[in-house]
Design a protein around this motif. Structure first.
Motif, mmCIF file in Angstrom:
data_model
loop_
_atom_site.group_PDB
_atom_site.id
_atom_site.type_symbol
_atom_site.label_atom_id
_atom_site.label_comp_id
_atom_site.label_asym_id
_atom_site.label_seq_id
_atom_site.Cartn_x
_atom_site.Cartn_y
_atom_site.Cartn_z
ATOM 1 N N MET A 422 -18.195 -1.588 28.744
ATOM 2 C CA MET A 422 -17.956 -2.938 29.242
ATOM 3 C C MET A 422 -18.607 -3.156 30.596
ATOM 4 O O MET A 422 -19.180 -4.218 30.868
ATOM 5 N N MET A 423 -18.536 -2.145 31.460
ATOM 6 C CA MET A 423 -19.081 -2.303 32.811
ATOM 7 C C MET A 423 -20.610 -2.362 32.803
ATOM 8 O O MET A 423 -21.218 -2.807 33.782
ATOM 9 N N GLN A 424 -21.235 -1.905 31.713
ATOM 10 C CA GLN A 424 -22.689 -2.010 31.599
ATOM 11 C C GLN A 424 -23.139 -3.370 31.081
ATOM 12 O O GLN A 424 -24.325 -3.691 31.118
ATOM 13 N N ASP A 425 -22.200 -4.165 30.602
ATOM 14 C CA ASP A 425 -22.519 -5.505 30.104
ATOM 15 C C ASP A 425 -22.573 -6.455 31.302
ATOM 16 O O ASP A 425 -21.538 -6.824 31.865
ATOM 17 N N LYS A 426 -23.774 -6.847 31.694
ATOM 18 C CA LYS A 426 -23.950 -7.609 32.932
ATOM 19 C C LYS A 426 -23.390 -9.026 32.852
ATOM 20 O O LYS A 426 -23.071 -9.633 33.868
ATOM 21 N N SER A 427 -23.252 -9.576 31.655
ATOM 22 C CA SER A 427 -22.787 -10.959 31.554
ATOM 23 C C SER A 427 -21.329 -11.101 31.976
ATOM 24 O O SER A 427 -20.941 -12.113 32.575
ATOM 25 N N GLY A 428 -20.500 -10.106 31.670
ATOM 26 C CA GLY A 428 -19.084 -10.173 32.021
ATOM 27 C C GLY A 428 -18.296 -11.150 31.180
ATOM 28 O O GLY A 428 -17.091 -11.342 31.377
ATOM 29 N N GLU A 429 -18.941 -11.776 30.192
ATOM 30 C CA GLU A 429 -18.284 -12.805 29.383
ATOM 31 C C GLU A 429 -17.176 -12.209 28.528
ATOM 32 O O GLU A 429 -16.076 -12.782 28.425
ATOM 33 N N PHE A 430 -17.451 -11.068 27.911
ATOM 34 C CA PHE A 430 -16.434 -10.440 27.074
ATOM 35 C C PHE A 430 -15.237 -9.990 27.904
ATOM 36 O O PHE A 430 -14.083 -10.166 27.490
ATOM 37 N N PHE A 431 -15.485 -9.423 29.070
ATOM 38 C CA PHE A 431 -14.401 -8.965 29.945
ATOM 39 C C PHE A 431 -13.478 -10.135 30.268
ATOM 40 O O PHE A 431 -12.244 -10.029 30.193
ATOM 41 N N ALA A 432 -14.051 -11.286 30.594
ATOM 42 C CA ALA A 432 -13.250 -12.460 30.944
ATOM 43 C C ALA A 432 -12.390 -12.912 29.765
ATOM 44 O O ALA A 432 -11.188 -13.182 29.920
ATOM 45 N N GLU A 433 -12.976 -12.978 28.560
ATOM 46 C CA GLU A 433 -12.210 -13.457 27.409
ATOM 47 C C GLU A 433 -11.200 -12.420 26.932
ATOM 48 O O GLU A 433 -10.152 -12.783 26.391
ATOM 49 N N LEU A 434 -11.517 -11.143 27.131
ATOM 50 C CA LEU A 434 -10.537 -10.108 26.823
ATOM 51 C C LEU A 434 -9.264 -10.336 27.641
ATOM 52 O O LEU A 434 -8.148 -10.316 27.094
ATOM 53 N N VAL A 435 -9.414 -10.573 28.919
ATOM 54 C CA VAL A 435 -8.264 -10.793 29.801
ATOM 55 C C VAL A 435 -7.554 -12.095 29.449
ATOM 56 O O VAL A 435 -6.320 -12.167 29.431
ATOM 57 N N LYS A 436 -8.289 -13.128 29.128
ATOM 58 C CA LYS A 436 -7.694 -14.441 28.866
ATOM 59 C C LYS A 436 -6.958 -14.512 27.529
ATOM 60 O O LYS A 436 -5.914 -15.156 27.422
ATOM 61 N N TYR A 437 -7.489 -13.823 26.504
ATOM 62 C CA TYR A 437 -6.995 -14.087 25.155
ATOM 63 C C TYR A 437 -6.485 -12.889 24.355
ATOM 64 O O TYR A 437 -5.768 -13.085 23.376
#
Length: 660
Positions: A422-437
Motif C-alpha cells: 500500500m505504501m508503494q502506491d503513490k496515488s493513496g486513493e485505495f488507502f483513503a477509501e479503505l479507511v472511509k468504507y
C-alpha cells in the motif's frame, strides 16, 4: 436449489446410482463451500461428468466406515482437510487443542493425527490396489522429506508413508482433471507420471519426464542439517510454474519425483471454479451436533484472488498456492455477492473481499509472465523491488462496484493486507477509501516484529515502513472523523530473534502505548524456510548460521516480554531484563517496563523518576491523565475497548460557558 453430493448409499439410491466413479475423503466435516478444498475438487469432478460421493471424517479405527459407500469405479481422492492435521490438533506448546472449528459442534478428535497417512493406509486395507491420490495442504507441504516439529525429527515424504499412487500439490484443479481423464481412459495409475503439480514414486531417477534437479536424499537430510538446508533452498527456488524444474529425492531404494508446478488457473478458469453449484453450507447431518463453526467466518465472504508474492518465510502459502497471483473477474465476484444478498441470513454486510493477501489483484511485475518470479529475491522485502507494480486501481474499482449493489450496507476487508505494498502506491486513493468504507472498527496488519535483523529472517519489511503506514492511518482516520484502530500482529521466538531483540520489541510497544492481547509464538509448520532455520540453525537463502530460540523457558520469556503489564508475567519479564542487563527498564520512568517490587530499590546510579506528589490522588496512588489515556482491551471486561479513553463526565456538572 443446489443439492449436496451423496454421503451415504441412501443418497446414491435417491439419485438412482448403483455405482459411482470417485470417492472424496476429507478430514474436515462436509462443508460444500468454495473455501473448502475437498468441496472444490468434488464439484470440479462432478462438472467433468463423474459421479462423486463424499466421505467426511470417517472413523479411522473402523475399516468398515471406509466401505460404507461401496467401492468407487475409478479411484479415491483423499485430503486431511483445510489444515495440516497436526496443526489442527496441537498448539505451538504441543498441547492438545480443546476445539476444532472444522468439525461439527467444534468437537476435537474427529480425525486422526497425520490424517493423510492414516486414511490412506485404511483405503489400502479395504480397497487394495485401487488408484489412490492424496492432496490438500497437509500432503502439499509434506511432499518432500521434511522436519516434523511434533516428533522433532525428519520424516519421509508423505507419499512414501501413505502408500498412495500420486500426490497432488498446490491448488490441484488442473492436475485433478487430468488424472481423472486418464483414469477414465483406462490408463494404469502407475503410468500417470507426466502430470504437472504431482509427485510419484519411481524405481529410477530417470523416470522423470521433465528437466530435473536432484536434492540430497532422505537419509542425507535426516543426518546432515546442512544437506537439509540445501534441499529446502532448491525446493523453494524451483517452485515456480514458468521456470521451475522437477525435483528428484531418493528415499531408501526409491525416488520421490515431483513434477514442475502446474500453471495457476487463469481468470476464466478461476471464475468457473468459484461458481460451481455449491450449496455454500455445512451438510444438514451436522445440524443436531451444533453445525460446523468454520462456516461462520466465510459464509458471507468472497475470495477474489489466489497466490501471494509477499513470500513471508514462515508462511506456507508460498509453498502451496505459490507466489504467482491470479484473480477473478469483476463480473464473477459481483454475481457471487448478489447471490449472497439472497441468503436468508444476510444482513447487508460482506465480511471480506480478500484472499491470501486481500489487496493483490495482479502480478507483482510484468516480467513474471515470461520469466516467472525471481529466484533469489522477494518482491517486497527487505525493500520493495524497483519493478514492483503497486497499483490498486482494479481492486478499488471492484470494491466500488460491490458497494453499489442493492442490499449491500458495508463491504469489509478482513483478510491480510500488505501495508508495505500500500505504501508503494503513490496515488493513496485505495488507502483513503479503505479507511472511509472498508474497516469494521479494527484493521489488522502484520509487522511481526520491530528489530530489522529479525524482520530480515522473517522476510518482512523493515519497521520504518510500518511506522509510516501507522502514522498515515492515524491521519486519515482523523481526516475522515473515524474512530478505528490498528491491531498489529506480532510474533515471538522466530529464528534470529534473541532475548535482547525481544526486549527491544517490548520497548517499542511501550513507547507506542500498547500491549498486544494475544501473542503468536513461532510455529514450525512443515516445509517453510523459517522451519528449516528452526531445525538446522542455518538460513537456507545464505547458508549462514542463525540463532534459534528453542529453549522453552527462553521462549516463555520472549512471549512474556510482549505482555509485560500482566502481573502473572512479571517473574519472567524480570528474569529476562536481568539476563540481558536491562535493569534500567525497572523503575518509575515512562520508558520503564516494570516498577520495583516491595522492598526493592532501583540499582544505584540509575536515573529513575518517581511519581510527583502533585499527581497523587487522595488514595496516594498516581492519577492517570484523562485526556489521551491509552486503554487496552481487557478480556475480563469486554466493555472496555482498545482506543483512546474519553474523560468521564462529573455528576451534576454544569456545562462551561463560552467566555467569549
Amino acid at each position: 436449489m443446489n443439492a449436496f453430493l451423496p454421503v451415504s448409499k441412501e443418497d446414491m439410491l435417491d439419485r438412482d446410482w448403483y455405482w459411482y466413479d470417485f470417492l472424496v475423503i476429507t478430514g474436515d466435516a462436509y462443508v460444500d463451500h468454495p473455501t473448502f478444498g475437498p468441496a472444490i475438487i468434488s464439484r470440479l469432478l462432478e462438472k467433468e461428468g463423474y459421479r462423486v460421493a463424499v466421505l467426511a471424517q470417517p472413523d479411522w479405527r473402523d475399516p468398515s466406515s471406509f466401505t460404507a459407500l461401496g467401492r468407487p469405479r475409478l479411484g479415491v481422492m483423499l485430503s486431511a482437510g483445510n489444515l495440516d492435521s497436526m496443526v489442527a490438533h496441537y498448539t505451538v506448546a504441543k498441547r492438545r487443542r480443546q476445539d476444532d472449528a472444522y468439525s461439527p459442534g467444534n468437537r476435537p478428535g474427529l480425525r486422526p493425527d497425520r490424517a493423510t497417512i492414516v486414511y490412506a493406509n485404511r483405503v489400502r486395507e479395504v480397497f487394495g490396489d485401487i488408484p489412490l491420490i492424496i492432496g490438500g495442504l497437509e500432503a502439499s507441504l509434506r511432499r518432500y522429506a521434511h522436519y516434523d516439529y511434533w516428533e522433532d525429527k525428519v520424516r519421509r515424504s508423505v507419499l512414501v508413508d501413505s502408500q498412495a499412487d500420486l500426490l497432488v500439490y498446490g491448488m490441484g484443479e488442473r492436475a485433478t482433471k487430468e488424472i481423472a481423464a486418464k483414469l477414465a481412459a483406462k490408463v494404469p495409475v502407475g503410468e500417470i507420471t507426466d502430470v504437472k503439480g504431482t509427485c510419484f514414486l519411481a524405481d529410477r531417477p530417470d523416470a522423470c519426464r521433465y528437466p530435473s534437479v536432484e536434492v540430497p536424499s532422505y537419509e542425507e537430510v535426516s543426518s546432515d542439517k546442512k544437506a537439509y538446508a540445501l534441499a529446502n533452498k532448491v525446493e523453494y527456488e524451483e517452485h515456480d510454474p514458468i521456470r521451475g524444474r522437477a525435483i528428484v529425492q531418493r528415499h531408501e531404494r526409491r525416488w520421490v519425483i515431483a513434477n514442475p508446478p502446474a500453471m495457476p488457473l487463469d481468470t476464466a478458469e478461476l471464475d468457473e471454479v468459484a461458481e460451481l453449484p455449491y450449496v455454500r453450507e455445512p451438510h444438514p447431518m451436522y445440524d443436531e451436533m451444533g453445525g460446523v463453526p468454520a462456516i461462520e467466518e466465510v459464509r458471507f465472504s468472497v475470495a477474489h484472488n489466489r497466490g501471494c508474492f509477499g513470500a513471508c518465510n514462515f508462511c506456507s502459502l508460498a509453498f502451496h498456492q505459490g507466489r504467482m497471483l491470479t484473480s477473478r473477474s469483476h463480473e464473477s465476484v459481483i454475481r457471487e455477492v448478489k447471490l449472497l444478498t439472497q441468503h436468508p441470513g444476510f444482513k447487508g454486510y460482506i465480511h471480506d473481499v480478500g484472499g491470501p493477501t486481500a489487496n493483490f489483484r495482479h502480478l507483482s511485475c510484468a516480467q513474471q509472465k515470461e520469466h516467472g518470479l525471481c529466484k533469489n529475491r522477494a518482491c517486497l522485502a527487505p525493500k520493495s523491488c524497483p519493478n514492483l507494480d503497486a497499483d490498486h486501481t482494479d481492486y478499488l474499482k471492484l470494491l466500488r462496484e460491490l458497494r453499489a449493489i442493492p442490499g449491500i450496507k458495508k463491504i469489509f476487508i478482513r483478510s491480510g493486507i500488505r501495508f508495505d505494498y500500500m505504501m508503494q502506491d503513490k496515488s493513496g486513493e485505495f488507502f483513503a477509501e479503505l479507511v472511509k468504507y472498508h474497516i469494521s472498527g479494527q484493521l489488522k496488519v502484520a509487522p511481526e516484529h520491530c528489530v530489522n535483523s529479525v524482520l530480515d529472517y522473517m522476510g518482512k519489511p523493515h519497521i520504518e515502513v510500518y511506522e509510516k503506514f501507522r502514522d498515515k492511518y492515524q491521519r486519515l482516520n482523523q481526516k475522515y472523523g473515524k474512530e478505528q484502530y490498528l491491531v498489529p500482529y506480532l510474533m515471538s521466538s522466530h529464528p534470529g530473534c534473541t532475548l535482547e531483540d525481544a526486549v527491544q520489541l517490548a520497548e517499542w510497544l511501550n513507547k507506542g502505548g500498547r500491549q498486544p492481547e494475544q501473542v503468536q509464538d513461532f510455529y514450525p509448520t512443515p516445509g517453510t524456510l523459517s522451519t528449516c532455520m528452526y531445525y538446522t540453525g542455518i538460513d537456507p537463502r545464505t547458508m549462514k548460521e542463525v540463532y534459534v530460540p528453542t529453549d522453552p523457558h527462553e521462549k516463555a520469556m520472549q512471549r512474556a516480554l510482549m505482555q509485560w503489564k500482566r502481573p502473572e508475567k512479571r517473574p519472567l519479564v524480570l528474569e529476562a531484563l536481568r539476563r540481558t542487563g536491562r535493569e534500567d527498564l525497572i523503575g518509575y520512568g515512562k520508558e520503564c517496563l516494570l516498577r520495583p517490587g516491595p522492598g526493592q530499590r532501583p540499582p544505584e546510579g540509575k536515573d529513575y523518576h518517581k511519581p510527583q506528589e502533585k499527581n497523587k490522588g487522595k488514595s496516594g496512588k498516581p492519577k492517570l491523565k484523562q485526556a489521551g489515556l491509552r486503554v487496552e482491551h481487557n478480556a475480563s471486561n469486554p466493555k472496555r475497548k482498545a482506543g483512546w479513553a474519553k474523560p468521564k463526565p462529573k455528576k451534576n456538572a454544569k456545562p462551561k460557558r463560552d467566555k467569549r
